[in-house]
Design an enzyme around this catalytic site. Structure first.
Site, mmCIF file in Angstrom:
data_model
loop_
_atom_site.group_PDB
_atom_site.id
_atom_site.type_symbol
_atom_site.label_atom_id
_atom_site.label_comp_id
_atom_site.label_asym_id
_atom_site.label_seq_id
_atom_site.Cartn_x
_atom_site.Cartn_y
_atom_site.Cartn_z
ATOM 1 N N HIS A 194 -41.234 -10.172 8.706
ATOM 2 C CA HIS A 194 -39.835 -10.580 8.864
ATOM 3 C C HIS A 194 -39.425 -11.683 7.884
ATOM 4 C CE1 HIS A 194 -36.770 -9.111 11.554
ATOM 5 N NE2 HIS A 194 -36.226 -10.309 11.586
ATOM 6 N N ARG B 78 -37.487 -10.272 5.163
ATOM 7 C CA ARG B 78 -36.113 -9.942 5.568
ATOM 8 C C ARG B 78 -35.217 -11.175 5.442
ATOM 9 N NH1 ARG B 78 -33.706 -5.751 8.057
ATOM 10 N NH2 ARG B 78 -32.171 -6.126 9.687
ATOM 11 N N LYS C 243 -33.614 -0.669 15.307
ATOM 12 C CA LYS C 243 -32.866 -1.231 16.440
ATOM 13 C C LYS C 243 -31.626 -0.422 16.782
ATOM 14 C CE LYS C 243 -34.315 -5.995 16.590
ATOM 15 N NZ LYS C 243 -33.888 -7.381 16.665
ATOM 16 N N ARG D 296 -37.080 -3.880 8.281
ATOM 17 C CA ARG D 296 -37.864 -4.252 9.458
ATOM 18 C C ARG D 296 -39.199 -3.518 9.410
ATOM 19 N NH1 ARG D 296 -32.685 -2.938 11.834
ATOM 20 N NH2 ARG D 296 -31.645 -4.818 12.577
ATOM 21 N N HIS E 195 -27.259 -4.022 10.365
ATOM 22 C CA HIS E 195 -26.655 -4.647 11.537
ATOM 23 C C HIS E 195 -25.332 -3.972 11.875
ATOM 24 C CE1 HIS E 195 -28.935 -8.603 10.521
ATOM 25 N NE2 HIS E 195 -29.707 -7.729 11.146
ATOM 26 N N TYR F 236 -29.760 -15.008 10.086
ATOM 27 C CA TYR F 236 -30.398 -14.894 8.776
ATOM 28 C C TYR F 236 -29.715 -15.796 7.760
ATOM 29 C CZ TYR F 236 -32.713 -10.791 10.637
ATOM 30 O OH TYR F 236 -33.472 -9.958 11.398
#
Length: 192
Positions: A135, A138, A66, A41, A161, A170
């Site tokens: 992004h 990613r 995150k 990110r 995640h 994704y």
């Protein structure tokens, strides 16, 4: 729908950026290597600190913006080389501990990467559909891993995640990509 960069497009961006030997060019090339290799990110790159690179063990510590969790990743040769060149020849002398800093005073961490990525895509002649920010690297990394039959759980862990549900958006693009390939096979019919 988010854009997906193909491997040849990513290679074109990296080659184009590697030709820029200015301090900003060396920094941007190192950042693009991180984006392309790990699918990080923007915030994970902007908050990366010099001490997050362990040259002895050839690892890089990534704090996921995150979740605030850390992941230890292998420092690949292209990424390590790009960072080393930036540190030796591009990074200004500053007390800032962030790895990537502005090239003009005051030397502090970068605010954002979106405009740099857009500019580097344009310079390489790469024109993805839709968004053109960091992004998309990613999404490209996640798609590439799925195409290589890497389990969804592992892909999620690499992307930082906490839940497999976070990885699903994704992978949806990769699944649609695979479905489109299957529909193009001779002898397959689509029922309406």
């Amino acid at each position: 729908m988010p854009s997906i960069l193909e491997r040849d497009q990513i290679a074109a961006v990296l080659v184009s950026a590697s030709r820029d030997k200015t301090p900003a060019g060396l920094r941007d090339h190192a950042i693009l290597q991180l984006l392309a290799t790990y699918g990080l990110r923007s915030g994970e790159i902007r908050n990366m600190r010099i001490e997050d690179i362990d040259w002895r063990t050839e690892t890089i510590r990534v704090r996921h913006s995150k979740t605030q969790a850390y992941t230890l990743l292998p420092l690949t040769e292209p990424v390590g080389e790009a960072i080393l060149v930036y540190l030796r020849s591009g990074r200004p002398a500053t007390d800032a501990r962030e790895l990537f800093v502005r090239t003009r005073a005051p030397y502090r961490k970068l605010d954002k990467l979106y405009s740099m990525v857009r500019r580097r895509l344009r310079d390489a002649g790469v024109k993805p559909r839709g968004k053109r920010g960091p992004h998309i690297f990613r999404h490209a990394r996640a798609t590439e891993l799925l195409r290589a039959a890497v389990p969804q759980k592992i892909i999620g862990e690499l992307l930082g995640h906490r839940s497999i549900a976070s990885t699903a958006p994704y992978l949806k693009l990769a699944t649609e990509d695979l479905r489109a390939i299957a529909l193009d096979l001779p002898g397959t019919e689509v029922s309406a």
